[in-house]
Design a protein around this motif. Structure first.
Motif, PDB file in Angstrom:
ATOM      1  N   SER A 170      16.717   9.673  -5.290  1.00 46.85           N
ATOM      2  CA  SER A 170      16.229   9.322  -6.618  1.00 46.85           C
ATOM      3  C   SER A 170      15.117  10.280  -7.043  1.00 46.85           C
ATOM      4  N   ASP A 171      14.737  10.194  -8.318  1.00 44.20           N
ATOM      5  CA  ASP A 171      13.639  11.023  -8.812  1.00 44.20           C
ATOM      6  C   ASP A 171      12.324  10.285  -8.593  1.00 44.20           C
ATOM      7  N   VAL A 172      11.348  11.001  -8.055  1.00 43.55           N
ATOM      8  CA  VAL A 172      10.053  10.405  -7.770  1.00 43.55           C
ATOM      9  C   VAL A 172       9.004  11.065  -8.655  1.00 43.55           C
ATOM     10  N   THR A 173       8.179  10.264  -9.309  1.00 43.32           N
ATOM     11  CA  THR A 173       7.114  10.819 -10.129  1.00 43.32           C
ATOM     12  C   THR A 173       5.846  10.916  -9.279  1.00 43.32           C
ATOM     13  N   LEU A 174       5.274  12.102  -9.245  1.00 45.34           N
ATOM     14  CA  LEU A 174       4.095  12.321  -8.413  1.00 45.34           C
ATOM     15  C   LEU A 174       2.820  12.103  -9.214  1.00 45.34           C
ATOM     16  N   GLY A 175       1.701  12.166  -8.482  1.00 43.85           N
ATOM     17  CA  GLY A 175       0.395  11.929  -9.097  1.00 43.85           C
ATOM     18  C   GLY A 175       0.130  12.840 -10.279  1.00 43.85           C
ATOM     19  N   LYS A 179       2.873   8.832  -7.633  1.00 44.25           N
ATOM     20  CA  LYS A 179       1.943   8.363  -8.669  1.00 44.25           C
ATOM     21  C   LYS A 179       1.550   6.912  -8.397  1.00 44.25           C
ATOM     22  N   GLY A 180       0.268   6.661  -8.431  1.00 39.89           N
ATOM     23  CA  GLY A 180      -0.225   5.301  -8.244  1.00 39.89           C
ATOM     24  C   GLY A 180      -0.586   4.969  -6.804  1.00 39.89           C
ATOM     25  N   PHE A 181      -0.408   5.929  -5.903  1.00 41.15           N
ATOM     26  CA  PHE A 181      -0.745   5.649  -4.515  1.00 41.15           C
ATOM     27  C   PHE A 181      -1.826   6.610  -4.027  1.00 41.15           C
ATOM     28  N   GLY A 182      -2.738   6.100  -3.214  1.00 37.14           N
ATOM     29  CA  GLY A 182      -3.834   6.920  -2.715  1.00 37.14           C
ATOM     30  C   GLY A 182      -3.442   7.683  -1.459  1.00 37.14           C
ATOM     31  N   ARG A 234       0.817  -1.213   0.000  1.00 37.09           N
ATOM     32  CA  ARG A 234       0.000   0.000   0.000  1.00 37.09           C
ATOM     33  C   ARG A 234       0.853   1.266   0.000  1.00 37.09           C
ATOM     34  N   GLY A 235       2.102   1.141   0.438  1.00 33.83           N
ATOM     35  CA  GLY A 235       2.992   2.315   0.439  1.00 33.83           C
ATOM     36  C   GLY A 235       4.138   2.100  -0.527  1.00 33.83           C
ATOM     37  N   PRO A 236       4.723   3.196  -1.045  1.00 31.18           N
ATOM     38  CA  PRO A 236       5.821   3.067  -2.006  1.00 31.18           C
ATOM     39  C   PRO A 236       7.027   2.360  -1.398  1.00 31.18           C
ATOM     40  N   VAL A 237       7.814   1.755  -2.261  1.00 32.33           N
ATOM     41  CA  VAL A 237       9.044   1.093  -1.836  1.00 32.33           C
ATOM     42  C   VAL A 237      10.056   2.151  -1.406  1.00 32.33           C
ATOM     43  N   LEU A 238      10.699   1.932  -0.282  1.00 32.93           N
ATOM     44  CA  LEU A 238      11.656   2.919   0.215  1.00 32.93           C
ATOM     45  C   LEU A 238      13.097   2.536  -0.100  1.00 32.93           C
TER      46      LEU A 238
END
Lengths: 551, 325
Positions: free
Chosen positions: B249-254, B279-282, B239-243
């Protein structure tokens, strides 16, 4: 309408003895006056009281700092004292000092006008000042405030449990006094110059007050907005500056310095104007490079708006914006340097009278130079990281504001005292006070540059023992300075009764204020003057007066 | 009183101290000589042309107007030199060496708390090795403070809103002042301490002294006590992003924008998770504002850093952006 020519200057001691002081009597003739001269006197009383109060807080701080331990005052009291010292000296003394006292009294006379453009608004300005001052006094009596005069957030909005609201409210109100005064001066200078008084015939004091008024009018509203937002956040807890509420503390610093850096020029530009007047009067010479000096005032007023973030080089702004602000800060140093060089060059082949106003101004030029060049250290980014927020900064801005602005205020006070009161001050005592102020000032603040480079932070109630020797020197200097400042209080009051009668033009100076009686009549001039000469046209005037008169 | 009790110049304790002093001394010499020149000129002119019965009139003679151009042009060129030197130094101060030792500092009314990546914690004292760059990540628990090392010629304001970094490399062993330079309330002048610069061997010995495990391992414990691990299972379907590998690193947002996962991003994502949703997480993660102290936040940060990251880890704060290659 007859014109006042230079030839007439020493002959027009009017028969009529009615002047603005004795035209009517009673408390209400003062409290409801619309005469710019009386309002100037009202300001002089008010700011003198504030100067004494601010000086008391300074003296208590210096006494505390005699020893490294915090033993005379508690740390809370010390913090309140430096806060009140800053707030009183800046908002209630320095900003109104030369503009509101000397500008009010002298500016319309220098323009050949009967009054300012808006006499009632002028009175309103003084009342706003007084309301602000009473709010400030109320805060002092009921417990004070400990945020520093800078009110940095989130300390001021969330953490301080002192009278932040009252203090900022007082400063908020007094800001409107400053705005209205600036507006009044601007309109007066544009609309009410005597016939023949073109822009390039204006005394440099008028140019300086003009530049100051522009800054007052444009910058002070930003202070009002900033303080309003601060009060709003403190009371209603809306997140503007406090990060815990979603605000940004650096936003506060940007907004605060957007006013408070130009405010430095509100304090120093009029001082520069006084310096030009006094140098011209006591050298009997036109200021060298008149137009450069005039336009450097406007350049300072303009550039002063573009350098605010040089107060924030270690606060967490991006290094690229820091670079731009450092670059622009060096620009503002150029017009200040122009003035110093031009005053110095004016002395060349002059007739220099070592009278008190000139002594104060020679001191001013020296101290302002030191204050200015140490600003170059602070504008150098990599060096500022070490010296900012230390006693180096404290010494630097005291050289500008006390060595500069206060010295010039005292010069102006002595220079125009005969015009304001009709009496001469005692020259010997006045020279002594100028000397004491100069010596005391340097002894107070030169050691602080060393302290700052050694690393002693500002606003410290207790300090490391190795800083003590320099602090003792500083406190010793402050005692001499206090005597130097106290002397005029006594001999100026003494002179009101016992001073020699001044006559129209005790200095043999030119300028419209020296063509009317001392003290001037209520309407300033019995007949509207017509100006046919350039500013500081001493050769012509002295020819007219002859070389025999010894002043 | 000994002369050593009455210093007029601060001791030089870091690699940049000499460079700052050099600029200071050069500026002092230039501005000092110009000031003395002006004072002498004023004094000499004011005496030579003093008013006497013979000299009532100023002479109608001026210095050449060319002087104006001279004293506008020459100071300007000198000022620009000062600007360039100062800016060059400032950029050097902002460039953090890659092999820097990590230390975390928290300012709070009225003390400095330091945490080492090996887990040691100290208050108002900071032990560091000589000859090695030290990077300090700064946080404040309440108001703005400023961490000032006079002997190292550096200071940085410590903000309650975000992380900043500063660095130094000590050049000699000894004990040097730590001051708070930004007024922070009642005990501002008591918010002081000492930095103890030690020989590397002594420093290793000091590190060997007790600690509750490395900062990252303390962070890992917090990661479990706050139940972060129930969602951040480091499984791509969780349910949460991989840490793992996140840091730097670069993170792509919603909204498809891309941000760098630096210290401040991680801090914000813990305190205010909805601000920058990956992106992809609620928006299901609760806020930890007010529940994690600044000290613990730094531990969590150290743990997330320890999970690995982009090849060139980026230090926190805007001023270091140019350091990325």
């Amino acid at each position: 309408m007859s014109s006042v020519t230079l030839h007439d200057v020493r002959f027009i001691e009017p028969e009529r003895t009615r002047n603005y002081l004795n035209v009517d009597y009673g408390v209400f003739s003062w409290l409801l006056t619309k005469d710019h001269k009386r309002i100037g006197i009202l300001y002089m009383f008010s700011i003198s009281l504030m100067f004494i109060l601010g000086g008391f807080f300074a003296m208590m701080m210096r006494l505390e700092l005699l020893t490294p331990e915090g033993d005379l005052l508690t740390s809370d009291t010390y913090n309140k004292f430096f806060t009140l010292h800053g707030i009183i000296m800046i908002f209630f003394f320095l900003i109104p000092s030369i503009p509101a006292v000397m500008g009010n009294f002298i500016l319309p006379i220098q323009l050949g006008a009967k009054d300012l453009a808006f006499p009632k608004i002028n009175l309103l300005s003084w009342y706003l000042y007084m309301i602000g001052a009473f709010v400030g006094l109320y805060v002092i009596i009921t417990g004070g405030v400990d945020t520093g005069w800078t009110f940095y957030t989130p300390f001021s909005t969330q953490y301080s449990n002192t009278h932040v609201f009252g203090t900022t409210f007082g400063a908020f109100i007094v800001g409107f006094s400053s705005i209205l005064t600036g507006l009044n001066f601007l309109v007066t200078i544009h609309r009410m110059r005597a016939p023949g008084l073109t822009w390039y015939r204006l005394p440099l004091f008028v140019w300086a007050i003009y530049a100051t008024s522009v800054v007052q009018l444009l910058a002070t509203p930003v202070l009002a907005i900033t303080l309003f937002l601060l009060m709003f956040e403190r009371v209603v807890h809306v997140g503007i500056f406090d990060p815990a509420l979603g605000g940004d503390p650096l936003l506060y610093q940007h907004m605060f310095w957007f006013y408070s850096h130009p405010a430095v020029y509100i304090m120093i530009l009029p001082a520069m104007g006084v310096a030009s007047e006094v140098v011209a009067a006591f050298t009997r010479k036109k200021i060298f490079g008149y137009k450069f000096v005039a336009f450097s005032s406007l350049a300072i007023a303009f550039l002063g708006f573009l350098v605010w973030a040089h107060h924030m080089f270690v606060a967490g702004i991006s290094i690229y914006s820091a670079m731009i602000f450092s670059f622009l800060s060096y620009f503002v140093a150029v017009p200040s340097a122009i003035k110093v060089f031009n005053w110095t060059a004016t002395l060349y082949k002059a007739s220099v009278a070592w009278m008190t106003p000139m002594l104060y101004i020679l001191g001013f030029i020296g101290l302002f130079t030191i204050g200015g060049v140490t600003g170059l250290f602070l504008a150098a980014l990599g060096l500022d990281v070490h010296v900012t927020d230390t006693y180096f900064v404290v010494a630097h801005f005291h050289y500008i504001m006390v060595g500069g602005a206060v010295m010039a205020y005292f010069a102006a006070l002595h220079y125009w005292w005969p015009k304001i009161t009709g009496r001469m001050y005692p020259e010997w005592w006045a020279r002594l006070s100028a000397l004491l102020v100069f010596v005391g000032f340097n002894l107070t603040f030169l050691p602080q540059f060393v302290l700052g480079y050694l690393g002693m932070p500002r606003r410290y109630h207790a300090y490391a023992p190795e800083f003590q020797v320099l602090n003792v020197m500083s406190t010793a200097g402050a005692s001499i300075l206090a005597v130097g400042y106290a002397l005029p209080l006594f001999y100026l009051i003494w002179s009101l009764r016992f001073g020699h009668k001044a006559g129209v033009n005790p200095w043999g100076a030119v300028g419209l204020e020296w063509t009317t009686s001392s003290p001037p009549p209520k309407e300033n001039f019995h007949e509207t003057p017509v100006v046919t000469w350039d500013a500081y046209d001493y050769p012509a005037m002295l020819k007219a007066m002859g070389e025999t008169q010894n002043v | 009183m000994l002369i050593s009790d009455f210093p007029l110049f601060p001791e030089q304790g870091s690699t940049v101290a000499g460079q700052v002093d050099a600029l200071f001394i050069v500026l002092s010499v230039i501005t000092g000589s110009v000031s003395i020149l002006i004072f002498l000129l004023i004094f000499i002119l004011a005496i030579k042309y003093r008013r006497t019965p013979q000299n009532q009139l100023a002479q109608d003679q001026e210095p050449p107007q060319m002087l104006e151009a001279g004293w506008i042009g020459i100071p300007f060129v000198i000022f620009m030199g000062m600007f360039v030197w100062g800016a060059w130094l400032y950029f050097r101060l902002a460039r953090i060496p890659d092999n820097a030792l990590d230390v975390y500092a928290t300012g709070k009314q009225w003390m400095w708390k330091f945490q080492h990546s090996t887990g040691q914690r100290e208050i108002n004292t900071l032990h560091v090795p000589v000859g090695r760059p030290v990077r300090i990540t700064l946080a404040s628990e309440d108001v703005i403070h400023s961490l000032f090392f006079p002997s190292f010629r550096i200071k940085a304001d410590v903000l309650p809103s975000r992380y900043r970094t500063m660095w130094f490399q000590a050049t000699r062993t000894g004990r040097f002042h730590i001051f708070c330079a930004e007024y922070c309330g009642t005990q501002h002048s008591g918010m002081i301490g000492w930095v103890e610069v030690m020989e590397p061997t002594d420093y290793q010995k000091w590190l060997a002294g007790g600690s509750e495990g490395s900062l990252a391992s303390q962070g890992e414990k917090l990661f479990q006590t706050h139940a972060c691990n129930t969602c951040h299972t480091n499984d791509a379907t969780a349910r949460g992003p991989v840490l793992v590998g996140l840091y730097g690193s670069d993170v792509t947002l919603g909204d498809n924008s891309v941000v760098k996962a630096d210290d401040n991003y991680i801090r914000e994502s813990i305190l205010n998770p909805q601000a920058k949703l990956v992106k992809g997480f609620g928006p299901i993660m609760p806020t930890f504002q007010g529940q994690v102290s600044e000290d613990d936040l730094l531990k969590l940060l150290a743990y997330i850093k320890s999970l690995g990251g982009a090849p060139a880890p980026s230090p926190a704060g805007t001023p270091q952006k140019e350091q990325r290659r």
